[in-house]
Design a protein around this motif. Sequence first.
Motif, PDB file in Angstrom:
ATOM      1  N   ALA A 160       1.008  -1.091  -0.010  1.00 32.48           N
ATOM      2  CA  ALA A 160      -0.153   0.000   0.064  1.00 32.48           C
ATOM      3  C   ALA A 160       0.725   1.429   0.098  1.00 32.48           C
ATOM      4  N   VAL A 161       2.090   1.120   0.648  1.00 35.31           N
ATOM      5  CA  VAL A 161       2.748   2.201   0.802  1.00 35.31           C
ATOM      6  C   VAL A 161       3.453   2.886  -0.736  1.00 35.31           C
ATOM      7  N   LEU A 162       3.520   1.862  -1.388  1.00 38.23           N
ATOM      8  CA  LEU A 162       4.079   2.010  -2.821  1.00 38.23           C
ATOM      9  C   LEU A 162       3.395   2.981  -3.504  1.00 38.23           C
ATOM     10  N   SER A 163       2.102   3.424  -2.981  1.00 37.57           N
ATOM     11  CA  SER A 163       1.489   4.547  -3.870  1.00 37.57           C
ATOM     12  C   SER A 163       2.154   5.988  -3.865  1.00 37.57           C
ATOM     13  N   VAL A 164       3.082   5.993  -2.798  1.00 36.83           N
ATOM     14  CA  VAL A 164       3.814   7.376  -2.736  1.00 36.83           C
ATOM     15  C   VAL A 164       4.697   7.473  -3.908  1.00 36.83           C
ATOM     16  N   ILE A 165       5.201   6.566  -4.643  1.00 36.42           N
ATOM     17  CA  ILE A 165       6.125   6.785  -5.572  1.00 36.42           C
ATOM     18  C   ILE A 165       5.132   6.641  -7.123  1.00 36.42           C
ATOM     19  N   GLY A 166       3.903   6.504  -6.921  1.00 38.80           N
ATOM     20  CA  GLY A 166       3.269   6.643  -7.975  1.00 38.80           C
ATOM     21  C   GLY A 166       2.821   5.222  -8.907  1.00 38.80           C
ATOM     22  N   THR A 167       3.288   4.218  -8.221  1.00 36.42           N
ATOM     23  CA  THR A 167       3.127   2.849  -8.658  1.00 36.42           C
ATOM     24  C   THR A 167       1.478   2.885  -8.601  1.00 36.42           C
ATOM     25  N   SER A 168       0.896   2.314  -9.796  1.00 29.98           N
ATOM     26  CA  SER A 168      -0.756   2.354  -9.880  1.00 29.98           C
ATOM     27  C   SER A 168      -1.194   1.116  -9.122  1.00 29.98           C
TER      28      SER A 168
ATOM     29  N   LEU B 164       6.422  -0.569  15.490  1.00 33.83           N
ATOM     30  CA  LEU B 164       5.436   0.643  15.878  1.00 33.83           C
ATOM     31  C   LEU B 164       6.282   1.942  15.348  1.00 33.83           C
ATOM     32  N   ILE B 165       7.460   1.722  15.778  1.00 36.34           N
ATOM     33  CA  ILE B 165       8.243   3.095  15.636  1.00 36.34           C
ATOM     34  C   ILE B 165       8.752   3.162  14.094  1.00 36.34           C
ATOM     35  N   LYS B 166       8.780   2.214  13.180  1.00 33.62           N
ATOM     36  CA  LYS B 166       9.282   2.150  11.701  1.00 33.62           C
ATOM     37  C   LYS B 166       7.718   2.491  11.143  1.00 33.62           C
ATOM     38  N   ASP B 167       6.592   1.968  11.659  1.00 30.36           N
ATOM     39  CA  ASP B 167       5.178   2.298  10.976  1.00 30.36           C
ATOM     40  C   ASP B 167       4.793   3.746  11.417  1.00 30.36           C
ATOM     41  N   SER B 168       5.390   4.352  12.313  1.00 25.17           N
ATOM     42  CA  SER B 168       4.891   5.835  12.537  1.00 25.17           C
ATOM     43  C   SER B 168       5.370   6.639  11.287  1.00 25.17           C
ATOM     44  N   SER B 169       6.477   5.896  10.572  1.00 25.19           N
ATOM     45  CA  SER B 169       6.910   6.898   9.523  1.00 25.19           C
ATOM     46  C   SER B 169       5.636   7.058   8.371  1.00 25.19           C
ATOM     47  N   LEU B 170       4.767   6.424   8.497  1.00 30.85           N
ATOM     48  CA  LEU B 170       3.536   6.327   7.629  1.00 30.85           C
ATOM     49  C   LEU B 170       2.655   7.856   7.909  1.00 30.85           C
ATOM     50  N   LEU B 171       2.812   8.005   9.111  1.00 27.03           N
ATOM     51  CA  LEU B 171       1.970   9.351   9.291  1.00 27.03           C
ATOM     52  C   LEU B 171       2.616  10.768   8.613  1.00 27.03           C
ATOM     53  N   GLU B 178       7.332  14.323  11.479  1.00 27.00           N
ATOM     54  CA  GLU B 178       8.154  13.189  12.090  1.00 27.00           C
ATOM     55  C   GLU B 178       9.428  13.054  11.600  1.00 27.00           C
ATOM     56  N   THR B 179      10.029  12.102  11.583  1.00 29.58           N
ATOM     57  CA  THR B 179      11.411  11.947  11.092  1.00 29.58           C
ATOM     58  C   THR B 179      11.659  11.790   9.362  1.00 29.58           C
ATOM     59  N   MET B 180      10.755  10.950   8.947  1.00 26.35           N
ATOM     60  CA  MET B 180      10.562  10.863   7.725  1.00 26.35           C
ATOM     61  C   MET B 180      10.442  12.229   7.055  1.00 26.35           C
TER      62      MET B 180
END
Lengths: 221, 226
Positions: A160-168, B164-171, B178-180
């Motif tokens: 799901a996170v890959l959306s940030v680089i525009g992967t469709s 959890l610490i790594k997941d928080s990067s998604l915020l 945050e860090t990211m």
Amino acid sequence: MELLQQHLPFLLSGLWMTVRITLLGIAFGTALGAVVGVGRALGPKPVIWLLGAYIHLWRGTPFLCQIYIVYFVLPRTGVGWLQFEAFEAAVVALTIYSSSYIAEIVRAAIEAVPSGQREGALSVGMSPGQTLRYVVAPQAMRMVLPPLGGVYVIMVKVTAVLSVIGTSELVRQANLAIQRDPSNIMPIFLIVAVLYFLFCYPILRLTQWAERRYGGLHLEA
Amino acid sequence: MEWLLDVYNYRVVADYLPTFAFGVWRTVWISAVCLAASLILGTGVALMRRADSRLVRAPATVFVEALRGTPLLVQIYLVYYGLPELPLLGRRLDELEGGVLALSVHTSAYMAEIIRAGIGSVSRGQSEGAMSVGMTRWQTLRYVVLPQAFSNAVPPVLGQTAVLIKDSSLLSIIAVFETMSAGLRLMSDRYMPNEGFLTSAACYLAIYAVMLVVSNAVQRRLGGTG
């Protein structure tokens, strides 16, 4: 219902992309992880340290950060084959990310095979390669299955996170669908959540079944 | 040192040091708040999952499975965009509140499973003994079962905390700083991906190293092989 008709085909094209990336990542990540894991368990000291550093490097950083590095930083090295398209970057990042988790699982499984097994095989004249292939691997394999399933579920979700680089993939398609139809944010994301769940839940159940069948493998946190 | 400036301009990074320091500080306290909240919520869910009544067990099971079967990013979007539409909340949650809420609820599903396993590892004789000396069910839970369950659960809870610490990067995706985000800011201000992203990565590695030291110390302290 109308909402489903309107958005589902578009979202399904995203799901298809998610499935493709996940399957490629699983294939490459498992292969790379197995090699790294065997090296970690049976290699000479310097190899063990190097691979340990590799694993910590990837386990210590968030996947989001890794994608940015693969997509934005690697191409700036100027090396030709590191100029990734979004899709390639996605597969590369997922492969490396999963390999670090799979390597630790493989290592733990190999170390869980009693050392007498290996010594016995070597003493009857098997080569180290034969020992791994015919004695250690078959016993390690069944221990590997349950935790491996857990990693595969994590991989599906992390795409799901890959959306940030525009992967469709699915989330990216959802974001586009919302731009066209901003009044339906919630229903669209709920559909997306259900699609992910339909993909993940069978793997989750299979994992639980394998764990009951073959027993869990104790892993360090 | 000229070649290094081309690859990684540490002078620019030095200018942004306060930004990264603030990012790390944010990551640490967001994780701390989410850890506390998820342990409380997770314990409740774990107890519900062990209840005798199906009516109590079923919702807890659905809660855990639904959260573990969907990506965190989708959950963050749902909370962030969805909660303001509930009539209970008059105002829109800001990014930070929405993010912390989503991350806490997400982590609580994993904590619930860890604590449930911890409770399961306390032998039956312990609670039977407590009941037989006249403790009520609540007292048995509070003074006999949970303390042992929590101490068994410490190593996996620490592992989950690292996640959890790594997941928080998604915020950073919903614009929580945050860090990211610190790395992303350097990227957007100066278009310097190397400096921005590699510095963020280094910050996460530093946090991870501290976590490793802490968890090894705790493991030794608890005296088992973990």
